[in-house]
Design a protein around this motif. Structure first.
Motif, mmCIF file in Angstrom:
data_model
loop_
_atom_site.group_PDB
_atom_site.id
_atom_site.type_symbol
_atom_site.label_atom_id
_atom_site.label_comp_id
_atom_site.label_asym_id
_atom_site.label_seq_id
_atom_site.Cartn_x
_atom_site.Cartn_y
_atom_site.Cartn_z
ATOM 1 N N UNK A 66 0.852 -1.175 0.000
ATOM 2 C CA UNK A 66 0.000 0.000 0.000
ATOM 3 C C UNK A 66 0.895 1.234 0.000
ATOM 4 N N UNK A 67 0.710 2.067 -0.985
ATOM 5 C CA UNK A 67 1.506 3.290 -1.067
ATOM 6 C C UNK A 67 0.798 4.414 -0.307
ATOM 7 N N UNK A 68 1.544 5.471 -0.061
ATOM 8 C CA UNK A 68 0.930 6.606 0.628
ATOM 9 C C UNK A 68 -0.112 7.278 -0.261
ATOM 10 N N UNK A 69 0.018 7.111 -1.581
ATOM 11 C CA UNK A 69 -0.991 7.660 -2.482
ATOM 12 C C UNK A 69 -2.339 6.968 -2.282
ATOM 13 N N UNK A 70 -2.311 5.661 -2.037
ATOM 14 C CA UNK A 70 -3.567 4.944 -1.832
ATOM 15 C C UNK A 70 -4.247 5.381 -0.539
ATOM 16 N N UNK A 71 -3.452 5.580 0.506
ATOM 17 C CA UNK A 71 -4.028 6.046 1.772
ATOM 18 C C UNK A 71 -4.671 7.419 1.613
ATOM 19 N N UNK A 72 -3.970 8.327 0.967
ATOM 20 C CA UNK A 72 -4.541 9.669 0.807
ATOM 21 C C UNK A 72 -5.736 9.647 -0.149
ATOM 22 N N UNK A 127 0.381 3.861 -11.107
ATOM 23 C CA UNK A 127 1.637 4.060 -11.824
ATOM 24 C C UNK A 127 2.805 3.453 -11.057
ATOM 25 N N UNK A 128 2.825 3.647 -9.748
ATOM 26 C CA UNK A 128 3.906 3.085 -8.931
ATOM 27 C C UNK A 128 3.863 1.561 -8.964
ATOM 28 N N UNK A 129 2.666 0.983 -8.897
ATOM 29 C CA UNK A 129 2.560 -0.471 -8.956
ATOM 30 C C UNK A 129 3.051 -1.015 -10.294
#
Length: 116
Positions: free
Chosen positions: A1-7, A57-59
């Motif tokens: 889980x990236x910080x982008x998903x949390x936000x 994109x990160x994934x």
């Protein structure tokens, strides 16, 4: 889980909350008070969509890097050569003669023993 998903999840929750507030205010005596929460909900939804895009994109970048490392190894800097396997194969005469005779341009030129 990236910080982008949390936000993105937090922004989605905020957009949902603002949409609920706007729906409630639209049913009151002053429906024009519903416009600011609608605007805020739209901004939050736009930010959530951008963050979900960054997360995807990160994934994808991580998956591409993992596949590239598995194919070439950690120290390889060159892209894979799709014709390398074709250049290492034997010639047509060796295929027909089961390895006893080779063409002059054959890269391997290894003759098979008839005892094998």
């Amino acid at each position: 889980m990236t910080h982008y998903l949390r936000s993105a999840r937090a922004l989605t929750a905020g957009a949902t909350l603002c949409s609920g507030i706007a729906a409630y205010l639209a049913t009151t005596d002053t429906p024009l008070l519903a416009l600011p929460p609608v605007y805020v909900a739209a901004l939050l939804a736009w930010g959530a969509a951008k963050d979900y895009g960054h997360h995807r994109r990160i994934l994808v970048e991580h998956e591409q890097a993992r596949r590239a490392a598995a194919v070439q190894g950690p120290r390889s800097t060159r892209p894979p050569d799709p014709t390398a396997e074709l250049h290492a194969t034997c010639c047509t005469e060796a295929f027909v003669s089961r390895g006893d005779t080779h063409e002059p341009t054959c890269p391997t030129r290894t003759t098979r023993s008839s005892a094998a």
